[in-house]
Design a protein around this motif. Structure first.
Motif, PDB file in Angstrom:
ATOM      1  N   VAL A 299       6.517 -20.307   2.741  1.00 13.22           N
ATOM      2  CA  VAL A 299       7.963 -20.147   2.568  1.00 13.22           C
ATOM      3  C   VAL A 299       8.326 -20.592   1.156  1.00 13.22           C
ATOM      4  O   VAL A 299       8.091 -21.750   0.787  1.00 13.22           O
ATOM      5  N   ILE A 300       8.903 -19.635   0.373  1.00 16.24           N
ATOM      6  CA  ILE A 300       9.319 -19.918  -0.999  1.00 16.24           C
ATOM      7  C   ILE A 300      10.832 -20.032  -1.005  1.00 16.24           C
ATOM      8  O   ILE A 300      11.543 -19.085  -0.640  1.00 16.24           O
ATOM      9  N   ASN A 301      11.328 -21.192  -1.387  1.00 13.52           N
ATOM     10  CA  ASN A 301      12.765 -21.445  -1.441  1.00 13.52           C
ATOM     11  C   ASN A 301      13.267 -21.330  -2.880  1.00 13.52           C
ATOM     12  O   ASN A 301      12.500 -21.269  -3.827  1.00 13.52           O
ATOM     13  N   ASP A 302      14.631 -21.365  -3.011  1.00 18.50           N
ATOM     14  CA  ASP A 302      15.251 -21.275  -4.335  1.00 18.50           C
ATOM     15  C   ASP A 302      14.641 -20.111  -5.122  1.00 18.50           C
ATOM     16  O   ASP A 302      14.016 -20.285  -6.171  1.00 18.50           O
ATOM     17  N   VAL A 303      14.816 -18.968  -4.578  1.00 25.38           N
ATOM     18  CA  VAL A 303      14.172 -17.766  -5.098  1.00 25.38           C
ATOM     19  C   VAL A 303      14.591 -17.517  -6.545  1.00 25.38           C
ATOM     20  O   VAL A 303      15.750 -17.642  -6.925  1.00 25.38           O
ATOM     21  N   ARG A 304      13.607 -17.131  -7.344  1.00 23.42           N
ATOM     22  CA  ARG A 304      13.809 -16.765  -8.741  1.00 23.42           C
ATOM     23  C   ARG A 304      13.309 -15.339  -8.970  1.00 23.42           C
ATOM     24  O   ARG A 304      12.564 -14.790  -8.169  1.00 23.42           O
ATOM     25  N   CYS A 305      13.707 -14.819 -10.115  1.00 23.58           N
ATOM     26  CA  CYS A 305      13.287 -13.449 -10.438  1.00 23.58           C
ATOM     27  C   CYS A 305      11.782 -13.345 -10.552  1.00 23.58           C
ATOM     28  O   CYS A 305      11.201 -12.298 -10.250  1.00 23.58           O
ATOM     29  N   GLU A 306      11.117 -14.423 -10.940  1.00 23.95           N
ATOM     30  CA  GLU A 306       9.670 -14.390 -11.090  1.00 23.95           C
ATOM     31  C   GLU A 306       8.950 -14.315  -9.744  1.00 23.95           C
ATOM     32  O   GLU A 306       7.748 -14.074  -9.698  1.00 23.95           O
ATOM     33  N   ASP A 307       9.704 -14.500  -8.643  1.00 21.34           N
ATOM     34  CA  ASP A 307       9.075 -14.476  -7.314  1.00 21.34           C
ATOM     35  C   ASP A 307       8.886 -13.060  -6.779  1.00 21.34           C
ATOM     36  O   ASP A 307       8.250 -12.896  -5.738  1.00 21.34           O
ATOM     37  N   ASP A 308       9.453 -12.058  -7.452  1.00 21.40           N
ATOM     38  CA  ASP A 308       9.247 -10.698  -6.937  1.00 21.40           C
ATOM     39  C   ASP A 308       7.857 -10.241  -7.332  1.00 21.40           C
ATOM     40  O   ASP A 308       7.228 -10.765  -8.242  1.00 21.40           O
ATOM     41  N   GLY A 309       7.346  -9.288  -6.626  1.00 20.27           N
ATOM     42  CA  GLY A 309       6.014  -8.780  -6.893  1.00 20.27           C
ATOM     43  C   GLY A 309       5.279  -8.497  -5.592  1.00 20.27           C
ATOM     44  O   GLY A 309       5.845  -8.518  -4.495  1.00 20.27           O
ATOM     45  N   GLN A 310       3.957  -8.240  -5.715  1.00 22.67           N
ATOM     46  CA  GLN A 310       3.130  -7.902  -4.553  1.00 22.67           C
ATOM     47  C   GLN A 310       2.301  -9.108  -4.122  1.00 22.67           C
ATOM     48  O   GLN A 310       1.640  -9.743  -4.934  1.00 22.67           O
ATOM     49  N   TYR A 311       2.339  -9.389  -2.822  1.00 15.72           N
ATOM     50  CA  TYR A 311       1.588 -10.490  -2.217  1.00 15.72           C
ATOM     51  C   TYR A 311       0.559  -9.889  -1.258  1.00 15.72           C
ATOM     52  O   TYR A 311       0.737  -8.779  -0.736  1.00 15.72           O
ATOM     53  N   GLN A 312      -0.508 -10.737  -0.985  1.00 15.40           N
ATOM     54  CA  GLN A 312      -1.608 -10.257  -0.146  1.00 15.40           C
ATOM     55  C   GLN A 312      -2.073 -11.355   0.804  1.00 15.40           C
ATOM     56  O   GLN A 312      -2.191 -12.510   0.431  1.00 15.40           O
ATOM     57  N   CYS A 313      -2.337 -10.938   2.071  1.00 16.45           N
ATOM     58  CA  CYS A 313      -2.915 -11.843   3.070  1.00 16.45           C
ATOM     59  C   CYS A 313      -4.390 -11.465   3.255  1.00 16.45           C
ATOM     60  O   CYS A 313      -4.682 -10.341   3.697  1.00 16.45           O
ATOM     61  N   PHE A 314      -5.287 -12.394   2.924  1.00 14.77           N
ATOM     62  CA  PHE A 314      -6.716 -12.120   2.936  1.00 14.77           C
ATOM     63  C   PHE A 314      -7.380 -13.024   3.974  1.00 14.77           C
ATOM     64  O   PHE A 314      -7.259 -14.251   3.945  1.00 14.77           O
ATOM     65  N   VAL A 315      -8.131 -12.408   4.980  1.00 15.80           N
ATOM     66  CA  VAL A 315      -8.720 -13.153   6.104  1.00 15.80           C
ATOM     67  C   VAL A 315     -10.258 -13.014   6.047  1.00 15.80           C
ATOM     68  O   VAL A 315     -10.771 -11.883   6.000  1.00 15.80           O
ATOM     69  N   ASP A 316     -10.966 -14.218   6.071  1.00 13.91           N
ATOM     70  CA  ASP A 316     -12.426 -14.256   6.217  1.00 13.91           C
ATOM     71  C   ASP A 316     -12.729 -14.636   7.669  1.00 13.91           C
ATOM     72  O   ASP A 316     -12.203 -15.637   8.160  1.00 13.91           O
ATOM     73  N   TYR A 317     -13.575 -13.847   8.329  1.00 13.54           N
ATOM     74  CA  TYR A 317     -13.902 -14.175   9.723  1.00 13.54           C
ATOM     75  C   TYR A 317     -15.352 -13.773   9.996  1.00 13.54           C
ATOM     76  O   TYR A 317     -15.990 -13.059   9.223  1.00 13.54           O
ATOM     77  N   ILE A 318     -15.837 -14.242  11.170  1.00 10.13           N
ATOM     78  CA  ILE A 318     -17.222 -13.968  11.604  1.00 10.13           C
ATOM     79  C   ILE A 318     -17.143 -13.273  12.953  1.00 10.13           C
ATOM     80  O   ILE A 318     -16.429 -13.701  13.862  1.00 10.13           O
ATOM     81  N   SER A 319     -17.930 -12.226  13.053  1.00  3.81           N
ATOM     82  CA  SER A 319     -18.004 -11.484  14.313  1.00  3.81           C
ATOM     83  C   SER A 319     -19.476 -11.282  14.643  1.00  3.81           C
ATOM     84  O   SER A 319     -20.183 -10.579  13.918  1.00  3.81           O
ATOM     85  N   LYS A 320     -19.928 -11.958  15.727  1.00 10.82           N
ATOM     86  CA  LYS A 320     -21.319 -11.854  16.160  1.00 10.82           C
ATOM     87  C   LYS A 320     -22.279 -12.205  15.020  1.00 10.82           C
ATOM     88  O   LYS A 320     -23.134 -11.406  14.635  1.00 10.82           O
ATOM     89  N   ASP A 321     -22.022 -13.361  14.461  1.00 15.42           N
ATOM     90  CA  ASP A 321     -22.864 -13.910  13.393  1.00 15.42           C
ATOM     91  C   ASP A 321     -22.824 -13.102  12.110  1.00 15.42           C
ATOM     92  O   ASP A 321     -23.695 -13.247  11.239  1.00 15.42           O
ATOM     93  N   THR A 322     -21.763 -12.243  11.977  1.00 14.04           N
ATOM     94  CA  THR A 322     -21.636 -11.445  10.757  1.00 14.04           C
ATOM     95  C   THR A 322     -20.356 -11.840  10.041  1.00 14.04           C
ATOM     96  O   THR A 322     -19.277 -11.885  10.651  1.00 14.04           O
ATOM     97  N   ALA A 323     -20.471 -12.147   8.742  1.00 15.77           N
ATOM     98  CA  ALA A 323     -19.302 -12.537   7.941  1.00 15.77           C
ATOM     99  C   ALA A 323     -18.554 -11.269   7.499  1.00 15.77           C
ATOM    100  O   ALA A 323     -19.131 -10.391   6.852  1.00 15.77           O
ATOM    101  N   LEU A 324     -17.293 -11.240   7.845  1.00 19.90           N
ATOM    102  CA  LEU A 324     -16.462 -10.080   7.506  1.00 19.90           C
ATOM    103  C   LEU A 324     -15.137 -10.536   6.897  1.00 19.90           C
ATOM    104  O   LEU A 324     -14.824 -11.720   6.861  1.00 19.90           O
TER     105      LEU A 324
END
Length: 551
Positions: free
Chosen positions: A102-127
């Motif tokens: 949560v970003i408060n006191d929003v400024r003009c520099e806060d606009d742009g593109q953001y990304q959610c990046f998830v590291d996980y393991i499935s059946k002993d495989t890193a994905l």
């Protein structure tokens, strides 16, 4: 512009982790506004999350880490140090599958593109799996500045630069210049421009727009507008108006009304001059190229556009209106001409004025009354003369015909038939005529012993020793006759007619007896009786035919 990009890894049920994050976030630049970046995921069977990271795209195109989340702790990354004083982070655990920044006191520099990046393991495989979101900081566009000529005045054919500039806000701000005609409510777009300068720190997008415009007469009274807006300008668009524009131009389309050119003496001439021009033209009137001024004869209106006067026969000629105005110290002119023809007024007999004037003037029946210069004049009407001559000739011809008819006196015919072959014919006319014209009486050769008496006009001319039958004979009207005498005379006539053919001596004796009887009448007696002898070989049918002819 908000851009949505999502990437989900689904490998036919083997890898099933899904990441959820808003693809676009719009925030208004206010003191209490916030940006909430919520990264949520779902796990499949035998899948575990090692770490979750929220990143932001830089101007170079690469991503920097702002915050990093694990099941044991949550920390700000090196790239997110500038957010520590005005942001909050919330990590996931075994009971939650979301990480929040949560970003408060929003400024003009806060606009742009953001990304959610998830590291996980499935059946002993890193994905890994990720989801992008774009944050837009909405900055309100400001009212532009619009530059135009001083006092909104320009001259026809002037080329003017219309300049407009404004902070068009964020995102995707632009400027537009419009023109509205004075007779329309619709604006016409003259030009537009995108942002030429952007201050990200102050959330400012400056745009400048210049349109080169050539002014004409049609632009006089027009409105011009410059507006600034951006993608999320939903309220009234900030704009500034200029006008109505005052375009100065020389007079043109000068005309004189009405277009009537034929007048009569005594009528009033009301001439009006119109011309298009800015400033409004002034007018000068001329007659045969001599200027007309207010006088006892001519009257000119206050704005000099109208001329009034009463026409005389000497007012024939050319009238000219000259319109003029002054622009930038120069005088411009335009003119129009009309030629008036003034005639003596021909009187219309149906007008009430002429009737009232002519009613006091006595004219002959072959004359007509006309009004000339206010006076009634009796002039010869050729049609009345022709009508009078025609009527007189008709009356004379009729009288002549009646006289000829009356000159012929009527005659009466009395026919009596006393038996077969006995015919008595008597005439009441003084003259016996019209038995058919064969010869003139003068052609008859009379015998030496005296005049011929025509006893039977139907007999052969040889009986009378003539070469031609005498057709016309004067007969005296008998006064008295008896049936017996008629019967006897008729018998004698028949006998007399037969004598030339048979040679009977008694025929001559009968004729002598008849002649002596006629000679014995006294000269003073008014009783005369002469009978028409029957033609030879007369039968009953012939007698009827004779009667028909005599009738």
């Amino acid at each position: 512009m908000l851009t949505l990009f999502a990437s989900v890894l689904l490998i036919k049920g083997v890898f099933s982790l899904i990441v959820f994050m808003p693809t676009e976030i719009n925030v208004t630049l206010k003191s209490n506004s916030s940006i909430v970046l919520n990264c949520t995921y779902t796990l499949g069977v035998n899948e575990t999350v090692n770490a979750l990271t929220i990143k932001k795209k830089t101007s170079s195109g690469s991503y920097i880490e702002l915050a990093k989340f694990t099941d044991r702790n949550t920390v700000y990354a090196l790239g997110g140090e500038y957010l520590k004083g005005r942001s909050n982070i919330y990590g996931f655990d075994t009971g939650s599958s979301s990480a929040v920044l949560v970003i408060n006191d929003v400024r003009c520099e806060d606009d742009g593109q953001y990304q959610c990046f998830v590291d996980y393991i499935s059946k002993d495989t890193a994905l890994m799996n990720l989801q992008n979101t774009t944050v837009y900081i909405n900055a309100i566009a400001e009212v532009p500045t619009f530059l135009f000529a001083s006092n909104n005045i320009t001259v026809e054919h002037d080329v003017v630069n219309l300049t407009c500039s404004a902070n068009v806000g964020n995102p995707q701000g632009l400027l537009e210049i419009w023109r509205q005609n004075k007779t329309s409510e619709i604006y016409e777009l003259l030009g537009h421009t995108s942002v030429v300068y952007r201050d990200i720190e102050n959330c400012t997008s400056i745009a400048n727009l210049t349109v080169t415009y050539n002014f004409t007469q049609q632009d006089n009274g027009a409105m011009f507008r410059c507006s600034s807006r951006n993608k999320y300008t939903n309220s009234q668009i900030p704009a500034v108006h200029i006008g109505p524009v005052n375009v100065l131009y020389a007079p043109f389309n000068t005309r004189i009304e009405p277009s009537r050119t034929n007048y009569y003496v005594g009528e009033n001439a009301d001439l009006k001059c119109n011309s298009d021009g800015n400033p409004s033209p002034k007018y000068t009137w001329m007659f045969n190229f001599t200027e007309i001024e207010n006088s006892s004869k001519y009257s000119i209106s206050g704005d000099t556009s109208k001329l009034y006067f009463t026409l005389h026969i000497t007012d024939n000629g050319n009238y000219q209106c000259v319109s003029s105005n002054e622009i930038g110290g120069h005088v411009f002119n335009s003119s129009s001409n009309v030629t008036l023809e003034v005639k003596e007024k021909n009187v219309d007999p149906s007008s009430s004025d002429i009737k009232s004037t002519c009613s006091r003037t006595s004219c002959l029946f072959i004359q007509s009354c006309t009004l000339r210069n206010g006076s009634s004049i009796c002039s010869l009407n050729i049609w009345s003369v022709i009508a009078f001559v025609f009527i007189a000739l008709t009356i004379i011809s009729g009288a002549a015909c009646v006289s000829l008819i009356l000159s012929r006196k009527p005659r009466t015919k009395n026919n009596q038939t006393n038996g077969i072959g006995d015919v008595h014919i008597s005439y009441t006319r003084e003259k016996f005529e019209d038995f058919g014209g064969y010869a003139d009486p003068k052609d008859v050769k009379r015998p030496e012993n005296g005049p011929i008496k025509l006893d039977n006009p139907y007999a052969d001319p040889v009986d009378f020793q003539t070469q031609y039958a005498v057709v016309q004979k004067n007969w005296e009207t008998p006064v008295k006759s008896s049936k017996d005498a008629n019967s006897s005379d008729t018998s004698n006539l028949l006998n007399n007619t037969d004598s030339p053919n048979t040679g009977n001596p008694s025929s001559s004796e009968t004729a002598n007896t008849k002649n002596s009887t006629n000679d014995e009448k006294t000269p003073g007696s008014t009783e005369t009786s002469e009978t028409i002898p029957k033609p030879p070989n007369v039968d009953q049918t012939s007698t009827s035919y004779i009667n028909l002819l005599l009738e």
